[in-house]
Design a protein around this motif. Sequence first.
Motif, PDB file in Angstrom:
ATOM      1  N   UNK A   2      21.366  18.850 -21.069  1.00 31.17           N
ATOM      2  CA  UNK A   2      20.843  17.498 -21.258  1.00 31.17           C
ATOM      3  C   UNK A   2      21.407  16.520 -20.235  1.00 31.17           C
ATOM      4  N   UNK A   3      20.619  15.528 -19.940  1.00 32.39           N
ATOM      5  CA  UNK A   3      21.034  14.471 -19.034  1.00 32.39           C
ATOM      6  C   UNK A   3      22.173  13.698 -19.684  1.00 32.39           C
ATOM      7  N   UNK A   4      23.273  13.497 -18.966  1.00 32.90           N
ATOM      8  CA  UNK A   4      24.451  12.828 -19.536  1.00 32.90           C
ATOM      9  C   UNK A   4      24.143  11.419 -19.979  1.00 32.90           C
ATOM     10  N   UNK A   5      23.316  10.685 -19.226  1.00 29.93           N
ATOM     11  CA  UNK A   5      23.005   9.314 -19.618  1.00 29.93           C
ATOM     12  C   UNK A   5      22.188   9.301 -20.908  1.00 29.93           C
ATOM     13  N   UNK A   6      21.328  10.287 -21.090  1.00 32.24           N
ATOM     14  CA  UNK A   6      20.550  10.385 -22.312  1.00 32.24           C
ATOM     15  C   UNK A   6      21.468  10.675 -23.500  1.00 32.24           C
TER      16      UNK A   6
ATOM     17  N   UNK B  17      25.295   6.056 -28.415  1.00 33.13           N
ATOM     18  CA  UNK B  17      25.365   4.618 -28.696  1.00 33.13           C
ATOM     19  C   UNK B  17      24.425   4.249 -29.841  1.00 33.13           C
ATOM     20  N   UNK B  18      23.243   4.826 -29.865  1.00 32.71           N
ATOM     21  CA  UNK B  18      22.290   4.528 -30.922  1.00 32.71           C
ATOM     22  C   UNK B  18      22.833   4.946 -32.282  1.00 32.71           C
ATOM     23  N   UNK B  19      23.392   6.167 -32.351  1.00 34.15           N
ATOM     24  CA  UNK B  19      23.944   6.635 -33.617  1.00 34.15           C
ATOM     25  C   UNK B  19      25.103   5.752 -34.072  1.00 34.15           C
TER      26      UNK B  19
ATOM     27  N   UNK C  28      23.585   2.574 -35.511  1.00 38.49           N
ATOM     28  CA  UNK C  28      22.978   2.809 -36.826  1.00 38.49           C
ATOM     29  C   UNK C  28      24.059   2.985 -37.867  1.00 38.49           C
ATOM     30  N   UNK C  29      25.098   3.749 -37.545  1.00 35.71           N
ATOM     31  CA  UNK C  29      26.196   3.943 -38.479  1.00 35.71           C
ATOM     32  C   UNK C  29      26.854   2.627 -38.871  1.00 35.71           C
ATOM     33  N   UNK C  30      26.972   1.718 -37.916  1.00 35.26           N
ATOM     34  CA  UNK C  30      27.636   0.441 -38.210  1.00 35.26           C
ATOM     35  C   UNK C  30      26.793  -0.422 -39.152  1.00 35.26           C
ATOM     36  N   UNK C  31      25.509  -0.181 -39.263  1.00 35.55           N
ATOM     37  CA  UNK C  31      24.655  -0.913 -40.187  1.00 35.55           C
ATOM     38  C   UNK C  31      24.990  -0.612 -41.645  1.00 35.55           C
ATOM     39  N   UNK C  32      25.536   0.562 -41.901  1.00 43.00           N
ATOM     40  CA  UNK C  32      25.785   0.997 -43.257  1.00 43.00           C
ATOM     41  C   UNK C  32      27.251   0.801 -43.684  1.00 43.00           C
ATOM     42  N   UNK C  33      28.037   0.165 -42.853  1.00 43.91           N
ATOM     43  CA  UNK C  33      29.450  -0.068 -43.197  1.00 43.91           C
ATOM     44  C   UNK C  33      29.654  -1.409 -43.829  1.00 43.91           C
TER      45      UNK C  33
END
Length: 62
Positions: free
Chosen positions: A42-46, A52-54, A57-62
């Motif tokens: 996989x592309x490292x930037x991807x 970062x997205x995960x 999203x995780x911080x939304x549930x804290x």
Amino acid sequence: MTIRETAIAKLQQLSEPLLQEVTDFIDFVIHKHQVKIADSQPDESLVEKWSQWFEAVDSLFL
């Protein structure tokens, strides 16, 4: 005798035109293998973007 030694012995028996054809085929096989490796990594930037997205999203549930 190893497979490498067997291949070398056969190569030494070939005429120049046939040897060129084998060399071209070897180049093709090497290129094909390198493309498969590049496609499977996989592309490292991807990877970083998904990470970062995960985290976001995780911080939304804290």
